[in-house]
Scaffold this motif. Structure first.
Motif, short mmCIF file in Angstrom:
data_model
loop_
_atom_site.label_atom_id
_atom_site.label_comp_id
_atom_site.label_asym_id
_atom_site.label_seq_id
_atom_site.Cartn_x
_atom_site.Cartn_y
_atom_site.Cartn_z
N ARG A 1 3.85 5.90 -5.35
CA ARG A 1 3.89 5.97 -6.82
C ARG A 1 2.73 6.79 -7.38
NH1 ARG A 1 3.59 0.79 -11.01
NH2 ARG A 1 4.02 1.99 -12.91
N TRP A 2 1.57 6.73 -6.70
CA TRP A 2 0.38 7.42 -7.19
C TRP A 2 -0.16 8.38 -6.12
CZ3 TRP A 2 -0.11 6.44 -12.19
CH2 TRP A 2 0.32 5.22 -12.68
N PRO A 3 0.55 9.45 -5.81
CA PRO A 3 0.11 10.38 -4.74
C PRO A 3 -1.24 11.02 -5.03
CG PRO A 3 1.93 11.32 -6.01
CD PRO A 3 1.82 9.89 -6.44
N SER A 4 -1.63 11.10 -6.29
CA SER A 4 -2.91 11.72 -6.64
C SER A 4 -4.10 10.90 -6.14
CB SER A 4 -3.02 11.90 -8.16
OG SER A 4 -2.97 10.64 -8.81
N LYS A 5 -3.88 9.64 -5.80
CA LYS A 5 -4.96 8.78 -5.31
C LYS A 5 -5.15 8.87 -3.80
CE LYS A 5 -4.32 5.51 -9.12
NZ LYS A 5 -4.00 4.12 -9.51
N ILE A 6 -4.27 9.61 -3.12
CA ILE A 6 -4.33 9.72 -1.66
C ILE A 6 -5.34 10.81 -1.30
CG2 ILE A 6 -3.06 10.28 0.44
CD1 ILE A 6 -0.54 9.29 -0.97
N ILE A 7 -6.25 10.48 -0.41
CA ILE A 7 -7.26 11.44 0.10
C ILE A 7 -7.06 11.59 1.59
CG2 ILE A 7 -9.71 11.97 0.32
CD1 ILE A 7 -8.86 11.85 -2.56
N LYS A 8 -6.93 12.82 2.07
CA LYS A 8 -6.80 13.07 3.51
C LYS A 8 -7.96 13.89 4.06
CE LYS A 8 -1.81 12.53 3.66
NZ LYS A 8 -0.49 13.11 4.05
N GLY A 9 -8.76 14.51 3.19
CA GLY A 9 -9.90 15.31 3.65
C GLY A 9 -11.21 14.63 3.33
N PRO A 10 -12.30 15.39 3.08
CA PRO A 10 -13.58 14.80 2.71
C PRO A 10 -13.45 13.93 1.45
CG PRO A 10 -13.86 17.11 3.25
CD PRO A 10 -12.38 16.86 3.19
N ILE A 11 -14.18 12.82 1.42
CA ILE A 11 -14.06 11.86 0.32
C ILE A 11 -15.25 12.03 -0.61
CG2 ILE A 11 -13.95 9.42 -0.25
CD1 ILE A 11 -12.74 9.06 2.60
N GLY A 12 -14.99 12.35 -1.84
CA GLY A 12 -16.09 12.49 -2.77
C GLY A 12 -15.65 13.09 -4.09
N ILE B 1 0.83 -1.20 0.00
CA ILE B 1 0.00 0.00 0.00
C ILE B 1 0.87 1.25 0.00
CG2 ILE B 1 -1.73 1.30 1.29
CD1 ILE B 1 -2.70 -1.46 2.38
N TYR B 2 1.90 1.29 0.86
CA TYR B 2 2.77 2.47 0.92
C TYR B 2 3.48 2.70 -0.41
CZ TYR B 2 2.21 2.33 6.03
OH TYR B 2 1.70 2.33 7.30
N ALA B 3 3.94 1.61 -1.02
CA ALA B 3 4.63 1.75 -2.31
C ALA B 3 3.67 2.28 -3.38
CB ALA B 3 5.20 0.40 -2.74
N HIS B 4 2.44 1.81 -3.35
CA HIS B 4 1.45 2.28 -4.32
C HIS B 4 1.13 3.74 -4.08
CE1 HIS B 4 -1.74 1.42 -7.28
NE2 HIS B 4 -2.45 2.31 -6.61
N ALA B 5 0.98 4.13 -2.81
CA ALA B 5 0.67 5.52 -2.48
C ALA B 5 1.80 6.45 -2.90
CB ALA B 5 0.40 5.66 -0.99
#
Length: 458
Positions: free
Chosen positions: A447-458, A441-445
């Protein structure tokens, strides 16, 4: 031209076994043209149970030609014909392997009369040679000898043709139909029914038990790849013989397939999975209070009954982290078991230990720094959500990391907006986790930082 073949052997797989008898019948689709039959000196002892089954003894083959002597003849009979046998991959694997050892490359199209019988005579009680022949009224004199079984296969093949099987045969031979390479008991329709999507697949045995779990970016292609070669070793041959059915679960992404595979292997413990079975986080960071009231941080092998503060695959990873905490929070290397023996405390000598190991610092003040170190460690562990495509256009997938650990994963409607983790968790399935899964999971995150969500999800 069809070459209808049967062989007898010293064992059930081509590697480390040998042929003891060969029968080949050339057939033009209307009638038998000619046949070839011979005993073969295998160059090894025939096991007693095989002698009892076939009636072929060591004495019978002692004066027979070796396969090396017969290879040019057998190759000439087979090279331009469609290779036909009952459970064709068994006979073909032996002849292909032994011909290769003699410098001949057999590359024949194959027809399996087990699969042909299933298509032309559906609903028979069994498709073993003995049972399907009995069902169709074909007698088999000289059973379990190459000549007798080859003759029965010829009669079965002719019954298939008489029952309108020519179109089925043409379909199975068209473009080197992959069905001929499938395990003998696996219906081709199950492979054809697999989607070309990411997911996890399960191979089941005759009783429905899962014997293998795998993950795939493309389920149909990956499952097909298991059958694209016919390795002659015992392990591969037994594996193929035990596959009776396939089931699958689609996942939104390849990463989710990786994670679900890990979970399912641990849950089902399939007999043919090996590598991921062995993986467990090896070490944990634990805290306990000693008899003098001091909190002790310690690296130990994982203990099922205790919950670690954090886990590590390698002892060195844990030691590096613990040394960092010792320096940053003025902890004692002796109380943390980093320094062993009776030498003067390194921390006292270098000025960062305040003497807890010599009882020069009271437990209360030392323990407060231990708590501070643990709190800082836990706060430093990441919490984030990985959002990606779902199993179809109307949903999205979600993987939740909470305080450095995998909480779970699942799917939610594509138009959903979620403002807090509690709501998000209602869409997720909790899963056990380990260092390997977190690493994926960390390696994927990363590689693809645009897929990480830290605020509201939507």
């Amino acid at each position: 031209m069809y070459a209808i073949v049967d062989i007898e052997t010293t064992g059930g797989y081509a590697a480390n076994n040998a042929i003891t008898e060969v029968a080949i019948v050339l057939h033009d689709g209307n009638r038998e043209l000619k046949r070839y039959e011979t005993l073969v000196r295998p160059g090894m002892t025939i096991p007693r149970y095989v002698q009892a089954l076939t009636g072929i003894s060591d004495e019978m083959v002692a004066g027979a030609p070796s396969f090396d002597e017969l290879a040019p003849i057998i190759y000439e009979w087979l090279k331009d014909a469609v290779f036909v046998a009952h459970n064709v991959n068994f006979d073909y694997s032996f002849l292909h392997s032994q011909l290769k050892d003699c410098g001949f490359h057999l590359d024949s199209r194959k027809l399996c009369t087990v699969r042909l019988s299933r298509k032309v005579f559906p609903g028979a009680p069994s498709y073993s040679l003995g049972n399907i022949c009995q069902h169709l009224g074909i007698s088999i004199p000289n059973r379990h000898r190459a000549g007798g079984d080859a003759n029965a296969t010829v009669l079965l093949f002719e019954k298939i043709l008489q029952a309108g099987g020519l179109e089925v045969i043409r379909g199975m031979l068209k473009g080197r139909n992959k069905e001929q390479y499938l395990p003998i008991h696996l219906p081709a329709e199950q492979l054809d029914g697999l989607p070309q999507l990411p997911g996890v697949y399960y191979f089941h045995d005759q009783k429905g038990k899962v014997i293998y779990v795998g993950k795939a970016k493309n389920l149909r292609h990956r499952v097909s790849s298991h059958f694209s070669n016919n390795k002659t070793g015992k392990q591969k041959q037994e594996f193929l013989r035990n596959i009776y059915s396939i089931s699958h679960e689609i996942t939104g992404t390849e990463l989710m397939a990786f994670l679900l595979e890990c979970v399912e292997i641990k849950r089902l413990w399939p007999v043919y999975n090996r590598s991921l079975k062995r993986f467990e986080p090896s070490y944990g960071l634990y805290v306990y209070e000693d008899r003098n009231g001091y909190s002790r941080l310690i690296l130990e092998k994982r203990k099922k009954q205790l919950q670690p503060i954090y886990t590590f695959s390698l002892l060195l990873e844990g030691q590096n982290l613990l040394r960092k905490l010792i320096r940053e929070y003025n902890l004692c290397p002796r109380l943390c078991f980093i320094q062993k023996g009776d030498d003067t405390c390194e921390g006292i000598r270098e000025g960062y230990c305040k003497g807890a190991c010599e009882h020069q610092e009271p437990p209360e003040s030392y323990n407060a720094r231990v708590e501070e170190a643990i709190s800082a460690l836990l706060k430093s562990l990441p919490s984030f959500t990985l959002m990606d495509r779902g199993r179809h256009a109307e949903e999205k997938s979600c993987i939740l990391i909470e305080k450095g650990r995998l909480y779970g994963m699942g799917y939610l409607p594509a138009d959903t907006v979620i403002y807090d983790t509690t709501d998000l968790k209602s869409y997720l399935t909790r899963y056990p986790e380990n260092d390997y899964m977190r690493g994926l999971i960390y390696a994927h995150a990363e590689r693809w930082p645009s897929k990480i969500i830290k605020g509201p999800i939507g």
